[in-house]
Design a protein around this motif. Structure first.
Motif, PDB file in Angstrom:
ATOM      1  N   UNK A 191       0.667  -1.287   0.170  1.00  0.00           N
ATOM      2  CA  UNK A 191      -0.023  -0.030   0.021  1.00  0.00           C
ATOM      3  C   UNK A 191       0.943   1.370   0.203  1.00  0.00           C
ATOM      4  N   UNK A 192       0.653   2.184  -0.963  1.00  0.00           N
ATOM      5  CA  UNK A 192       1.356   3.336  -1.029  1.00  0.00           C
ATOM      6  C   UNK A 192       0.655   4.409  -0.076  1.00  0.00           C
ATOM      7  N   UNK A 193       1.523   5.572   0.057  1.00  0.00           N
ATOM      8  CA  UNK A 193       0.926   6.634   1.103  1.00  0.00           C
ATOM      9  C   UNK A 193      -0.269   7.229   0.755  1.00  0.00           C
ATOM     10  N   UNK A 209       9.634   2.987   2.026  1.00  0.00           N
ATOM     11  CA  UNK A 209       9.948   3.308   0.987  1.00  0.00           C
ATOM     12  C   UNK A 209       9.973   2.269  -0.271  1.00  0.00           C
ATOM     13  N   UNK A 210       9.118   2.490  -1.417  1.00  0.00           N
ATOM     14  CA  UNK A 210       9.079   1.747  -2.435  1.00  0.00           C
ATOM     15  C   UNK A 210       8.795   2.598  -3.738  1.00  0.00           C
ATOM     16  N   UNK A 211       9.199   1.919  -4.860  1.00  0.00           N
ATOM     17  CA  UNK A 211       9.197   2.498  -6.256  1.00  0.00           C
ATOM     18  C   UNK A 211       7.854   2.372  -6.857  1.00  0.00           C
TER      19      UNK A 211
END
Length: 363
Positions: A191-193, A209-211
């Protein structure tokens, strides 16, 4: 190039009076009108300008006394702004595209081009493209493989049509419009921010932290008849289903329509409007300049949104909206009036507070 008063009146479906065989070469505002111009004086405010000016022929408001204004001829219209549509159509010479197909155009042998096509310099038309009769395509246009365009289209210089786009008859695209680019769609392994904020209304939780990984656009764009798209506007292709624009809808310059968006018939989207992915817009909706529409919401039929309105949630049919966040226009106006009164109210509150404090000390 000239037009007689009689010819113009016939094009407008209006009444011509005076010397109807007089000829004019162009239209002008009353103050700038020469003896060979058609003065556009469509309300009584222009009366003195006509009397003191050089115009001999004018388009006038209903009930005007053309002879008292010193004119030799006049055209009387009941609805001036509507008359402008017919007048400008009559006088518009269109883009300068030489008849026929320019020698520098690159057209795939599998493409089907209709009769009477006009195709300008450095145009590229791809594999299995279909174009209807009477197409006018200006220079440096590209149309990618598998796209289908109807009859009587007009593509101005630099227009880009992506693959497998479907467009109806009488489509107009102004310079550098792009139809059918990839949608802006990305995802993260966890899940992203953005997803967390939506769930928790502002709380990101643990930051990870993820792309970003692209979600490719496999859908296309489908556009109905009589649609217009302005300069530098972009209509993204759908992710799976098509992005759709309904018949008669007009899109201004610098408008962004995201992937999967569905727009109904006879809508107006003014400059700098942004419609986020998967939003649905009904029929006859008008979005003023800089209006924003959030993703995955519905805007009902006949909604009117004033300039810079931000629509974050579903809007019921017929609602007139203003502000950020969008609300009923009359409510937004009342709020703005109240905001202007706040400094005065705060001064009064401060004075009352001091008065209460002093009285308390005396007691």
């Amino acid at each position: 190039m000239g037009f007689t008063v009689k010819e113009i009146a016939a094009a407008l479906g209006a009444k011509a009076v005076g010397d109807v065989d007089l000829s004019v070469t162009h239209a002008a505002e009353p103050a700038d009108a020469s003896p060979t111009a058609l003065a556009l004086a469509m309300n009584p405010d222009y009366g003195d300008t006509l009397i003191n000016g050089s115009a001999q022929v004018a388009v006038l408001w209903d009930g005007a006394d053309w002879q008292a204004l010193g004119l030799k001829a006049a055209i009387i219209v009941a609805r001036p702004r509507y008359a402008m549509s017919s007048l400008t159509k009559l006088m518009d010479q269109g883009p300068d595209i030489e008849p026929g197909i320019h020698s520098t155009a690159v057209i795939d042998p599998t493409a089907e081009i209709g009769k009477n096509a006009t195709i300008g310099a450095f145009v590229v038309i791809g594999h299995l493209v279909k174009i209807g009769d009477n197409a006018r395509i200006a220079s440096h246009v590209s149309i990618a493989k598998g796209s289908s365009l109807g009859s009587d289209i007009l593509l101005h210089a630099g227009v880009r049509i992506g693959p497998f786009v479907s467009i109806g008859d009488r489509f107009i695209a102004q310079a550098n419009a792009t139809i059918g680019g990839d949608g802006f769609s990305f995802v993260t392994p966890e899940k992203s921010s953005v997803e967390k904020v939506r769930e928790n209304l502002g709380d990101q939780g643990d930051i990870n932290q993820q792309s970003w990984t692209r979600i490719y656009s496999l859908g296309n764009v489908e556009i109905g008849d009589d649609v217009e798209v302005g300069s530098n506007s972009t209509l993204d292709r759908g992710t799976i289903r098509a992005t759709r624009i309904g018949r008669g809808t007009k899109i201004d310059n610098l408008v962004q329509v995201g992937h999967n968006v569905q727009i109904g018939e006879d809508c107006l989207l003014c400059g700098l409007v942004g419609v986020a992915g998967s939003a649905r817009i009904g029929n006859r909706v008008i979005l003023g300049g800089q209006v924003g529409v959030s993703d995955n919401i519905f805007v009902g039929d006949d909604v009117v949104a004033g300039g810079a309105t931000k629509i974050f949630s579903n809007a019921p049919a017929g609602r007139v909206l203003l502000g950020s966040p969008a609300m009923k226009m009359e409510s937004q106006i009342e709020i703005q009036k109240a905001l202007r009164r706040l400094p005065r109210l705060m001064r009064q509150f401060s004075e009352l507070q001091k008065s209460v404090s002093k009285n308390g000390e005396k007691d």
